[in-house]
Design an enzyme around this catalytic site. Structure first.
Site, PDB file in Angstrom:
ATOM      1  N   HIS A  83       0.986  -1.255  -0.037  1.00  0.00           N
ATOM      2  CA  HIS A  83       0.130   0.049  -0.195  1.00  0.00           C
ATOM      3  C   HIS A  83       0.671   1.239   0.054  1.00  0.00           C
ATOM      4  CE1 HIS A  83      -3.686   2.191   1.876  1.00  0.00           C
ATOM      5  NE2 HIS A  83      -3.291   2.861   0.903  1.00  0.00           N
ATOM      6  N   GLU A 141       0.860   7.642  -3.441  1.00  0.00           N
ATOM      7  CA  GLU A 141       1.283   7.509  -2.180  1.00  0.00           C
ATOM      8  C   GLU A 141       2.376   8.511  -1.780  1.00  0.00           C
ATOM      9  OE1 GLU A 141       0.390   5.215   0.237  1.00  0.00           O
ATOM     10  OE2 GLU A 141      -1.334   5.331  -0.772  1.00  0.00           O
ATOM     11  N   HIS A 145       2.095  10.955   1.282  1.00  0.00           N
ATOM     12  CA  HIS A 145       3.025  10.471   2.161  1.00  0.00           C
ATOM     13  C   HIS A 145       4.503  10.812   1.918  1.00  0.00           C
ATOM     14  CE1 HIS A 145      -0.437   8.457   3.940  1.00  0.00           C
ATOM     15  NE2 HIS A 145      -0.856   7.889   2.757  1.00  0.00           N
TER      16      HIS A 145
END
Length: 407
Positions: A83, A141, A145
């Site tokens: 993920h 992602e 992040h």
């Protein structure tokens, strides 16, 4: 042995070498990160640390997160998929989208330009989007992040080459993932995908804690296990520091205590009530429309159980009647409107109001409402009685998902 078979064995090989050990790597792709001769362990400091190139702050606890997508099936049938790598604030809260100037939209090109074809090949097998939009998933992602990891700031590099930190982010994410073979961890405890068995959360958590000596967090959708979060503190930089396994600090599991399904990839049915150990099947969730269309209500599921719904202002209410929403197709997704007005995520909170002029375009996955690639929403606690709870996209103590029940 085929190349594919060789790649498949890498996670198990790394895992057997480092089952509970500290994880360190001095391999950096494309740059010269800072030298950190006396690094401190993140999340253990009592005063502020000035050098955030050698100390991850404020996102000091790093989560390596994994998916199990059974329908549609994503990745190999006997392996979890990546993920992401998320920097949390050591208390479960986190920042996101920290640098608008580094919201790159060409991740595969960046990795290819760095001649890291092996990394990209691995990602194409194990870092998959369930809808097939791998590139968009990687962009999300990194942008959400990766830009919030302090040691990946461009200023931390000597002779910085633009975008080299992107390659470091994906390489480190993959390196950690290879040490965390969740499928093997679970199967060693007799927990295997099945359409007939269910498990307890305690059994799953114990199986995942055993190889590392610390706890993890697990996430479920309609009582089916679909995410694992592994936690690390870091001594030094993300690029070359030591990742120390640690217990979750603030983040919570949201699976029910019993009746947890672990469905084989490619299956979608609800298993019968046959159980393993002392597990029982949780109450079924309503079957939502897919995609959201026409008129319907927005039931809320938390801990594997349906509990109330979203009402007209966008808040969560567990008593009384559910509000009716209208879902209208827009672009590749849809918008939502209630009697209060159009709905949007404003200041990270779901809001429906006549003051909303630019409604959010939502999408759907497995019958759940999806915002910005995630079906998880959050609030501080489950509302009781006449209390209403604001629904946020920022991680908080209580996780929930929002479904659709056609009127």
């Amino acid at each position: 042995m085929s190349l594919y078979s060789t790649i498949r064995q890498l996670p198990k090989a790394f895992s057997s070498l480092l089952p509970t050990a500290l994880i360190a790597s001095n391999t950096v792709l494309g740059g010269s990160p800072p030298s950190c001769p006396n690094p401190q362990l993140s999340c253990q400091n009592t005063t502020a640390v000035a050098d955030t190139c050698c100390f991850n702050a404020p996102g000091g606890q790093l989560l390596q997160t994994q998916f199990w997508d059974s329908n549609p099936p994503t990745g190999p049938s006997d392996h979890w998929t990546v993920h992401g790598l998320w920097p949390d604030h050591c208390d479960g809260t986190f920042d996101q989208y920290c640098d608008p100037n580094r919201q790159y939209t060409n991740i595969s090109s960046i990795i290819s330009a760095a001649s890291q074809t092996e990394l990209l090949d691995y990602m194409n097998t194990y870092w998959k989007d369930y809808q097939g939009n791998d590139e968009s998933f990687w962009e999300h992602e990194w942008g959400k992040h990766g830009t919030c990891i302090s040691t990946l700031e461009p200023g931390c590099y000597t002779d910085y080459v633009p975008q080299e930190e992107v390659v470091d982010y994906f390489q480190k994410s993959v390196d950690l993932f290879k040490t965390l073979d969740s499928y093997s961890f679970l199967s060693a405890a007799g927990i295997v995908p099945s359409t007939t068995k269910t498990y307890t959360s305690a059994e799953i958590l114990a199986a995942l804690a055993k190889p590392r000596g610390v706890q993890v967090a697990i996430q479920c959708s309609s009582s089916a296990l679909d995410e694992i979060w592994y936690f690390f503190n870091v001594k030094g930089s993300v690029q070359t520091g030591t990742f120390v396994p640690t217990d979750p600090d603030g983040s919570k599991s949201d699976c029910p205590a019993t009746g947890v399904k672990y469905l084989p990839k490619g299956s979608s049915g609800t298993p019968p009530s046959t159980t393993l150990s002392t597990a029982t099947t949780a109450p079924p969730s309503p079957t939502p429309g897919n995609p959201f269309s026409g008129k319907g209500t927005l039931p809320v599921t938390t801990g594997g159980t349906v509990d109330g719904c979203i009402i007209s202002g966008g808040t969560w209410y567990t008593t009384g009647s559910c509000a009716t929403f209208t879902a209208t197709a827009s672009g590749s997704g849809f918008t939502l409107t209630s009697s209060k007005g159009k709905c949007a995520v404003a200041n990270n909170v779901l809001t429906c109001s006549s003051s909303v002029t630019a409604p959010t375009i939502f999408s759907t996955a497995d019958g759940k409402l999806v915002y910005n690639g995630s079906s998880s929403f959050y609030t501080n606690s489950v509302p009781k009685g006449s209390t209403q709870a604001s629904v946020s996209v920022i991680q908080q103590a209580t996780s929930l998902t929002i479904g659709w029940k056609a009127s």
